[in-house]
Design an enzyme around this catalytic site. Structure first.
Site, PDB file in Angstrom:
ATOM      1  CD  GLU A   1       4.562  12.628  -4.715  1.00 21.63           C
ATOM      2  OE1 GLU A   1       5.669  12.665  -5.262  1.00 21.63           O
ATOM      3  OE2 GLU A   1       4.417  12.335  -3.522  1.00 21.63           O
TER       4      GLU A   1
ATOM      5  CG  ASN B   1       5.310  10.091  -0.710  1.00 26.97           C
ATOM      6  OD1 ASN B   1       6.316  10.431  -1.309  1.00 26.97           O
ATOM      7  ND2 ASN B   1       4.156   9.915  -1.325  1.00 26.97           N
TER       8      ASN B   1
ATOM      9  CG  ASP C   1       3.833  14.017   0.256  1.00 31.39           C
ATOM     10  OD1 ASP C   1       4.420  12.966  -0.053  1.00 31.39           O
ATOM     11  OD2 ASP C   1       4.123  15.117  -0.255  1.00 31.39           O
TER      12      ASP C   1
END
Lengths: 198, 595
Positions: B196, B280, B322
């Site tokens: 992230e 991801n 995601d």
């Protein structure tokens, strides 16, 4: 032709006189800084993080709320909406979400680890904090840090309702800032009568 | 100590005949010098079965299970770790500040030593989903842990003295480390977290004796850095070609493209291959990274000695939602259509249980085990996930009712395989979401997400499920519904009992065949840890679990988040707004035994 020019002159002078006499009463132009300090000038304001002190209180006003008062930003809708835009653009939103927190603590609640005054928030952004808040010193111009700090206060309902952002053009994450019950900001910007039930 | 191990081994041999026939899964090769009664790696064995052949605790007597002892970790954040048992000692690693405790099992869990790595406090600010740690690993007298600020540490199991400590990543690039190390043939395998934060994912192999880096493989970028060479023979056409880790990205985007390794690693000693997933791609907003974004959201088979890739399969090419691909790979040998096959079972975030040939990387079947509408299945000819165009994120538009949500049908929390019931026990989520893609800019060390997400419980109105899955019949045997996502791991035992925990704090023992709840105990805080079972020096079987809610799902409690913002914690808070009414923070180890 002459008469026409004279008439126009009279109207112009009249308008100027009217403006000179009544202008300041009816409308005060908002002061805007068009060439704010560059990034390099990011300096923390003189503040303290707690009101607890040994011995007697220091003479003079509270450094957090007194002195040169940057609270202009939180009374100004343009500054608050700029702060809202920058809050996403600088990726604050990635950690603090839309105020509810995530990687970082929530900003819309009433817990303020490092102080809720706009100067405290400014210092937190510029200096960073040891448990994960990065230091943005030298990365964001002071003008924009003030705008972000003001917006952060609006998330907790600490800014005047008329100035706080209303519904954004995005997924509805929460009730808009302007809908929060207004809390009187520190420093007495609004007289108690104004916050009392009408 | 040696004598103790011998005693433990003798006790194992002396166990009832039932235990002898209850051999582990065919590939469940225990790591070197580990007794069956020990638990030296978070996944129990190389095959990631999380199956214990111990059978003192059975479906008949589990109702008498009582608390034997407990221990406070002193850290009130999400406790995702598996307690590690070796040398008559239990090793427990806490979330940040990653304290490693050694508890003496000959003394009822008395504190033997503690090791404090003192990670940088600032690391807490770049950990995406609580400051968790998924456990230690034990091998040849050493205990290995990863710290949140990107150090891998080897500690002497007897003394608690640091043997080596190496720095492998940089918090200023958004990197952290949260996974449990895996030890294979004297190599410590570790990977980074930070999908992230726009990091570039990698896996490294360190010499267990010295900490020296033996190899490092990135999961994006040119073949030379991904360690793709002549040995690389992926099953599907879409994964063949030169430098796909560069060409399936916009220019330079692979440098900040994610593909981290924060989950599980399996090892097949016969094939001499390790299997690890890749997380991801970044950012979440898929429009900022057109292309298949290799080698993210997939699985690699690699040679453990050199790191060279053997095959790759991508769960979610050009991931839209995601769906990290880091879950456990359970290695089992089963008969399919009359033929014994070397298989890899994988309950994945996309919502499918993949049954794969672990020699070639071919997907034999992919069957949904939860509510799925983000895709319409897996094309077994091309291997490609069939996207549902209706659920495709579009910049500035809110796409509603996408199932599964961003944490997937199942996140990191590992399933367990019982070779006795031939069922895979899957703790998982029942979550859907609304998603709005927004433009985001990359600023090193800050989140690189670009999505406003709001999650909620899926069909049925409950947040989680515990499912017993038959991978051959391709259907569930039974399912227990839970109020909240089941964020704990699970363990299956030869006693016919399966253990797991709920986020409200119930620790449960269920019948492996029927799913009937046989015993449950309310613990101090919600459970997101990994239960383990072991044989203590007194010859008795114990079950251990860490209680302490947190992680991505429990961040609302662990980090006091504000549920008025539906997008808090990347949208998870909206689904979890009731959790604070059911549990509070904690951090305690509980150990149970029969009286």
């Amino acid at each position: 032709m002459r008469a026409g020019i004279f008439a126009a002159f009279v109207i112009l002078v009249g308008a100027a006189v009217l403006l000179l006499v009544f202008g300041p009463i009816t409308y005060v132009r908002e002061a805007r800084e068009f060439r704010p300090d560059p990034v390099a000038a990011t300096a923390p304001p003189e503040i303290r993080m707690t009101d607890l002190q040994p011995g007697l209180p220091l003479p003079g006003p509270n450094p957090n709320t007194g002195g040169e008062n940057p609270s202009w930003y939180e009374r100004n809708a343009v500054a608050l909406s700029e702060g809202q835009r920058l809050f996403s653009a600088m990726n604050c939103v990635g950690c603090h979400s839309h105020g509810g927190g995530g990687m970082g603590p929530p900003l819309m609640d009433d817990k303020w680890i490092y102080g809720s005054d706009i100067k405290n928030i400014y210092a937190t952004i510029v200096e960073g904090r040891p448990n994960g808040m990065p230091s943005f010193r030298g990365k964001i111009p002071p003008e924009q840090v003030w705008q972000i700090a003001a917006y952060v206060r609006s998330m907790a309902g600490l800014t005047p309702k008329q100035a706080s952002p209303s519904r954004p053009d995005h997924l509805q994450a929460k009730a808009p800032e302007a809908s929060y019950p207004e809390q009187p900001p520190a420093g007495g910007l609004i007289p108690p009568s104004a916050t009392a039930p009408q | 100590m040696r004598i103790g191990l011998l005693v433990a081994a003798a006790l194992l041999l002396a166990m009832p005949a039932g235990a002898q026939t209850a051999t582990p899964a065919p590939n469940s090769v225990a790591p070197a010098n580990a007794a069956e009664g020990d638990w030296v790696l978070a996944p129990k064995d190389y095959a990631n079965t999380r199956f214990s052949a111990l059978d003192q605790i059975t479906r008949d007597n589990v109702k008498d299970l009582k608390l034997a002892w407990s221990f406070s970790t002193g850290v009130n954040r999400g406790q995702e770790a598996a307690p590690i048992v070796a040398e008559q000692t239990m090793f427990v690693v806490t979330p940040y500040p990653n304290i490693l405790y050694a508890l003496d099992l000959t003394q009822g869990g008395a504190l033997k030593w503690k090791y404090e790595p003192r990670p940088a406090p600032a690391a807490q600010g770049v950990a995406c989903c609580d400051v968790v740690n998924r456990g230690a690993a034990y091998d040849q007298g050493r205990v290995f842990i990863n710290t949140l600020d990107n150090h891998t540490v080897a500690v002497d199991a007897k003394t608690g003295k640091e043997i080596w400590k190496v720095k492998l990543g940089d918090i200023n690039q958004g990197e952290t480390m949260t996974m449990a190390p895996m030890v294979v043939n004297g190599l410590v395998l570790v990977g980074n977290s930070g999908g992230e934060m726009g990091v570039r994912g990698w896996i490294q192999a360190l010499d267990a004796a010295t900490g020296t880096v033996k190899w490092k493989a990135y999961n994006t970028g040119p073949d030379s850095e991904v360690l793709i060479g002549p040995e690389f023979t992926p099953f599907y056409e879409q994964d063949r070609g030169k430098d796909l880790g560069v060409t399936t990205w916009p220019p330079e985007a692979w440098k900040i493209g994610g593909g981290t390794v924060w989950g599980w690693i399996s090892y097949d000693p016969a094939l001499d291959l390790i299997y690890h997933g890749t997380a991801n791609p970044g950012p979440w907003n898929p429009e900022q990274r057109p292309g298949d974004n290799k080698w993210t959201a997939g699985i690699f088979a690699r040679d453990p000695q050199t790191g060279q890739a053997r095959w790759f399969y991508q769960w979610a090419p050009h991931d839209l939602h995601d769906y990290d691909g880091i879950n456990e790979n359970v290695l089992v040998d089963l008969e399919i259509d009359g033929q014994m096959r070397k298989l890899l079972l994988r309950p994945e975030r996309t919502g499918y249980v993949y049954v794969m040939d672990r020699i070639t990387g071919e997907v034999l079947s992919a069957t949904p085990f939860a509510a799925v509408n983000s895709s319409k299945g897996v094309d077994l000819k091309t291997g490609r996930l069939i996207e549902n165009e209706e659920k495709h994120p579009v910049l500035g538009k809110v796409i509603r009712d996408i199932c599964p949500a961003a944490p997937g049908a199942k996140d990191w929390n590992p399933s367990a395989w019982s070779p006795l019931t031939k069922l895979l026990y899957i703790p998982h989520n029942n979550l859907c979401m609304d998603w709005e893609s927004v433009e985001t800019s990359y600023i090193a060390g800050t989140p690189y997400v670009g999505a406003n997400v709001k999650m909620y419980f899926g069909p049925g109105g409950h947040g989680g499920e515990f499912t017993a899955w038959d991978p051959i019949a391709k259907k569930e045997r039974w399912t227990i519904r839970e109020r909240f996502p089941v964020w704990s791991g699970t363990v299956a035992t030869a006693g016919g009992v399966v253990f797991y925990g709920t986020m409200e704090g119930w620790f449960k023992a269920v019948d492996a065949e029927s799913g009937q709840v046989l015993w449950q105990q309310r613990l101090g805080s919600g459970i997101i840890g990994q239960p383990v079972t072991y044989l203590a020096p007194d010859g008795k079987q114990y079950v251990a679990i860490l209680s302490g809610v947190g992680g991505w799902a429990g961040a609302i409690v662990a980090a006091d988040l504000d549920a008025r913002d539906a997008t808090a914690a990347l949208g998870f808070v909206n689904a979890m707004s009731e959790l604070p009414n059911h549990t509070t923070k904690g951090g305690t180890l509980y150990v149970f035994a029969l009286p």
